[in-house]
Design a protein around this motif. Structure first.
Motif, mmCIF file in Angstrom:
data_model
loop_
_atom_site.group_PDB
_atom_site.id
_atom_site.type_symbol
_atom_site.label_atom_id
_atom_site.label_comp_id
_atom_site.label_asym_id
_atom_site.label_seq_id
_atom_site.Cartn_x
_atom_site.Cartn_y
_atom_site.Cartn_z
ATOM 1 N N LEU A 1 0.936 -1.703 -0.111
ATOM 2 C CA LEU A 1 -0.224 -0.468 -0.161
ATOM 3 C C LEU A 1 0.878 1.041 0.094
ATOM 4 N N ASN A 2 2.037 1.436 1.319
ATOM 5 C CA ASN A 2 2.892 2.231 1.064
ATOM 6 C C ASN A 2 3.608 3.037 -0.541
ATOM 7 N N THR A 3 3.834 1.297 -0.757
ATOM 8 C CA THR A 3 4.300 1.828 -2.294
ATOM 9 C C THR A 3 3.821 1.468 -3.612
ATOM 10 N N LEU A 4 2.419 1.384 -3.620
ATOM 11 C CA LEU A 4 1.391 2.431 -3.831
ATOM 12 C C LEU A 4 1.569 3.761 -4.261
ATOM 13 N N ILE A 5 1.698 4.243 -2.998
ATOM 14 C CA ILE A 5 0.884 5.220 -2.836
ATOM 15 C C ILE A 5 2.321 6.499 -3.533
ATOM 16 N N SER A 6 3.302 5.271 -2.819
ATOM 17 C CA SER A 6 4.099 6.837 -3.210
ATOM 18 C C SER A 6 4.485 6.799 -4.413
ATOM 19 N N GLU A 7 4.257 5.252 -5.813
ATOM 20 C CA GLU A 7 5.058 5.142 -6.925
ATOM 21 C C GLU A 7 3.349 6.314 -7.829
ATOM 22 N N LYS A 8 2.523 6.416 -6.951
ATOM 23 C CA LYS A 8 1.383 6.917 -7.278
ATOM 24 C C LYS A 8 0.897 8.393 -7.252
ATOM 25 N N ASN A 9 2.241 8.631 -6.492
ATOM 26 C CA ASN A 9 2.256 10.184 -6.318
ATOM 27 C C ASN A 9 1.182 11.108 -5.556
ATOM 28 N N ILE A 10 0.317 9.972 -4.755
ATOM 29 C CA ILE A 10 -0.850 10.217 -4.148
ATOM 30 C C ILE A 10 -0.385 10.865 -2.957
ATOM 31 N N ASN A 11 -1.166 12.193 -3.110
ATOM 32 C CA ASN A 11 -0.930 12.532 -1.210
ATOM 33 C C ASN A 11 -2.157 12.285 -0.703
ATOM 34 N N THR A 12 -1.421 11.608 0.794
ATOM 35 C CA THR A 12 -2.054 10.978 1.791
ATOM 36 C C THR A 12 -3.030 11.755 2.433
#
Length: 77
Positions: free
Chosen positions: A4-15
């Motif tokens: 999940l953390n990798t996906l969010i990072s790779e997609k440049n999604i702002n938490t």
């Protein structure tokens, strides 16, 4: 949940992305970070199901934020 953390990072999604969802108490503003925390507290079997769904969405170039919003709606109940 490393995936999940990798996906969010790779997609440049702002938490800090905020989902505006309706719940029993009215309108709720739920940050993506809260959704991530909620997922991380799920039993491992449920986390695996979330991961499987996110992989499918990502494979088909879907918007994973829609799935996170779906979970935010569940949290708002």
């Amino acid at each position: 949940m490393k995936y999940l953390n990798t996906l969010i990072s790779e997609k440049n999604i702002n938490t800090e992305t905020i989902f505006e969802v309706e719940g029993e108490s009215g309108t709720n503003f739920i940050p993506l970070a809260v959704v991530i925390e909620y997922i991380s507290t799920m039993p491992e079997s449920m986390q695996d199901k979330v991961r499987t769904q996110l992989v499918k969405i990502d494979f088909h170039n879907g918007n994973v934020l829609n799935f996170f919003e779906y979970i935010a709606k569940y949290i708002a109940k």
